[in-house]
Design a protein around this motif. Structure first.
Motif, short mmCIF file in Angstrom:
data_model
loop_
_atom_site.label_atom_id
_atom_site.label_comp_id
_atom_site.label_asym_id
_atom_site.label_seq_id
_atom_site.Cartn_x
_atom_site.Cartn_y
_atom_site.Cartn_z
N GLU A 23 25.91 -6.24 -15.33
CA GLU A 23 27.23 -6.36 -14.74
C GLU A 23 27.20 -7.28 -13.52
OE1 GLU A 23 30.30 -3.54 -12.32
OE2 GLU A 23 29.74 -2.82 -14.32
N LYS A 24 27.94 -8.36 -13.60
CA LYS A 24 28.10 -9.26 -12.47
C LYS A 24 29.58 -9.27 -12.10
CE LYS A 24 24.28 -12.29 -13.85
NZ LYS A 24 23.88 -13.67 -14.22
N THR A 25 29.84 -9.29 -10.79
CA THR A 25 31.22 -9.21 -10.32
C THR A 25 31.53 -10.35 -9.36
OG1 THR A 25 30.71 -7.82 -8.38
CG2 THR A 25 31.11 -6.70 -10.49
N ARG A 36 41.89 -9.84 -15.87
CA ARG A 36 40.50 -9.56 -15.48
C ARG A 36 40.22 -8.06 -15.54
NH1 ARG A 36 38.21 -14.00 -12.91
NH2 ARG A 36 36.25 -12.91 -13.38
N ALA A 39 36.39 -4.11 -11.31
CA ALA A 39 35.01 -3.67 -11.11
C ALA A 39 34.91 -2.66 -9.97
CB ALA A 39 34.12 -4.88 -10.81
N LYS A 155 38.19 1.96 -12.25
CA LYS A 155 37.25 0.90 -12.57
C LYS A 155 37.18 0.71 -14.09
CE LYS A 155 32.31 -0.22 -12.01
NZ LYS A 155 31.02 0.23 -11.43
N GLY A 156 37.12 -0.56 -14.53
CA GLY A 156 36.95 -0.85 -15.95
C GLY A 156 38.24 -1.09 -16.70
N ARG A 176 37.85 -6.84 -6.65
CA ARG A 176 36.56 -7.19 -7.25
C ARG A 176 36.66 -6.96 -8.75
NH1 ARG A 176 31.95 -9.07 -6.01
NH2 ARG A 176 32.68 -9.25 -3.86
N ARG A 178 34.94 -7.95 -12.88
CA ARG A 178 33.75 -8.34 -13.62
C ARG A 178 33.84 -9.81 -14.01
NH1 ARG A 178 33.83 -2.78 -17.15
NH2 ARG A 178 32.94 -1.46 -15.51
N GLU A 179 32.72 -10.47 -13.98
CA GLU A 179 32.71 -11.86 -14.42
C GLU A 179 33.15 -11.94 -15.87
OE1 GLU A 179 29.10 -13.97 -13.78
OE2 GLU A 179 29.31 -13.98 -11.59
N LEU A 324 32.40 -6.63 -21.73
CA LEU A 324 33.17 -6.50 -20.50
C LEU A 324 33.19 -5.07 -19.98
CD1 LEU A 324 36.21 -8.79 -21.27
CD2 LEU A 324 34.70 -9.03 -19.30
N CYS A 326 35.15 -2.66 -21.13
CA CYS A 326 36.57 -2.35 -21.00
C CYS A 326 37.10 -1.71 -22.27
CB CYS A 326 37.36 -3.62 -20.68
SG CYS A 326 39.14 -3.33 -20.51
#
Length: 403
Positions: A23-25, A36, A39, A155-156, A176, A178-179, A324, A326
């Motif tokens: 996970e990158k944010t 988006r 996160a 989140k998510g 914030r 997630r990428e 993702l 999600c």
């Protein structure tokens, strides 16, 4: 059924096991946050509204003072202040007093109700109130929308207009997220011609490249590579290596059946790809395959546009949602009532195009073949016709997936 032929559910479970990533944010402005994946949790920093406010233009006063008010017996009060939205009261309302107030303005201390302007004579210095009402009628309390500390967004979840509105109402300027999932799309076939160029004899324009790329953007993906490539082994090899090196998810179309020019699966095997499955028990698009190449998930779809569109929802969308993290994006089956009879026999599960409105579904009566895309215009769902089901009549229940 061999180990490489699976059902739709089995295929999705196999994808779920490998569709994972670190996970990158990143922090983005709310203006750029549409679509988006959140996160972080969004919690309220303060009550909203932070003060009691008026829902109408009228007069803020004490309900006790107008207990006997009526059309024939108006009560006269002294107007001590005029309040517009964005202004804050300078004084407390005492017995026999009222404040002229506009919609959204703070209700002054001492006042416990707002009488609509229509129930008065509209006076500026003195006002006649022609209606009695209870305390806290027409009164929006502090925290009516949400209270300090409330969990507003989990989140998510995927940010849409309403969720962005909620975040902004809580005072957030950035969030914030997630990428994005990096997507590579490769369409194969000597018959394909890039739109805008002149068709050669035997060619058709490539619709899948643009359709898949746009769908991935709609689902929150970032298309980092989009190429149309001929049925040439080395070209396919080069493009697959490049795609696997720059993307989290690679989507290919064509070259997955059993013809001499169906080279995609062969090249993937030569490159050491680990296949999760090579065929799905579903129509259309049963030759769909899924593999992992250099640690990157590759979903290989049929070259037929509608078949590609179906499996894009069943498998590519599923993979993107997993990557993702999600659940909002996962394809979900819902119940609906079919308003158009369907009389074909299905030896496997079949998905057909449809339009759903208020749980009622109609299906096009012509142009149903998997090579036809134009009849998808206006459709917003895929209707599942289960294996072995025959002669579905108007008014019967079916399952469908929104798209």
């Amino acid at each position: 059924m061999d180990g490489k032929t699976v059902t739709v559910n089995e295929a999705q479970e196999l994808i779920k096991k490998v569709a994972v990533r670190e996970e990158k944010t990143e922090e983005v402005s709310l203006m750029d946050a549409g679509g988006r994946i959140l996160a972080e949790e969004i919690r309220a920093w303060q009550d909203n509204p932070p003060f009691p406010r008026s829902p109408y233009d009228g007069y803020a006063l004490r309900a006790e003072d107008i207990r006997d008010a009526g059309k024939e017996t108006p009560v006269c009060l002294r107007v001590v202040e005029k309040l517009w939205a964005g202004e804050y009261p300078k004084r407390e309302i005492r017995p026999g007093e009222a404040a002229r107030i506009m919609t959204g303005a703070p209700i002054p201390n001492g006042a416990d109700t707002v009488v609509k302007q229509e129930e008065t004579d509209g006076g500026e210095r003195k006002v006649q109130i022609r209606k009695s009402q209870n305390a806290y009628d027409n009164y929006c309390p502090a925290g009516e929308d949400f209270r300090e500390g409330d969990l507003l967004l989990e989140k998510g979840i995927r940010l849409d207009a309403i969720r962005i509105g909620i975040a902004s109402a809580a005072g957030y300027h950035t969030v914030r997220v997630r990428e994005k999932v990096k997507i590579a799309v490769l369409t194969t076939g000597n018959e394909l011609c890039f739109p805008g160029k002149t068709l050669c004899p035997g060619q058709i324009y490539d619709s899948s490249l643009f359709m898949i790329a746009e769908r991935m953007r709609e689902l929150g993906g970032e298309v980092v590579l989009a190429e149309e490539i001929p049925d040439e082994e080395e070209t396919i090899r080069t493009s697959l290596r490049k795609a696997a090196g720059c993307a989290d998810l690679v989507v290919t179309t064509g070259g997955v059946s059993v013809g001499e020019k169906d080279l995609v699966k062969d090249v993937l095997k030569q490159e050491g790809a680990d296949f999760l499955f090579e065929r799905v028990l579903v129509k259309p698009g049963s030759p769909t395959a899924c593999s992992v190449l250099q640690g990157t998930l590759v979903v290989s779809l049929s070259g037929n546009p509608f078949a590609a569109a179906v499996h894009m929802e069943l498998f590519v969308r599923y993979a993107a949602a997993c990557l993702l993290g999600c659940e909002d994006l996962l394809p979900k089956e819902e119940k609906g009532i079919l308003m158009t009879a369907f009389h074909k026999t299905c030896k496997t599960d079949r998905y057909i195009r449809g339009r759903e409105e208020s749980g009622r579904i109609t299906i096009p009566q012509d142009k149903e073949k998997s090579g036809i895309l134009s009849s998808m215009n206006g459709c917003n769902c895929l209707v599942k016709i289960e294996k072995g089901r025959e002669r579905i009549e108007k008014g019967e229940q079916v399952w469908y997936i929104r798209i």
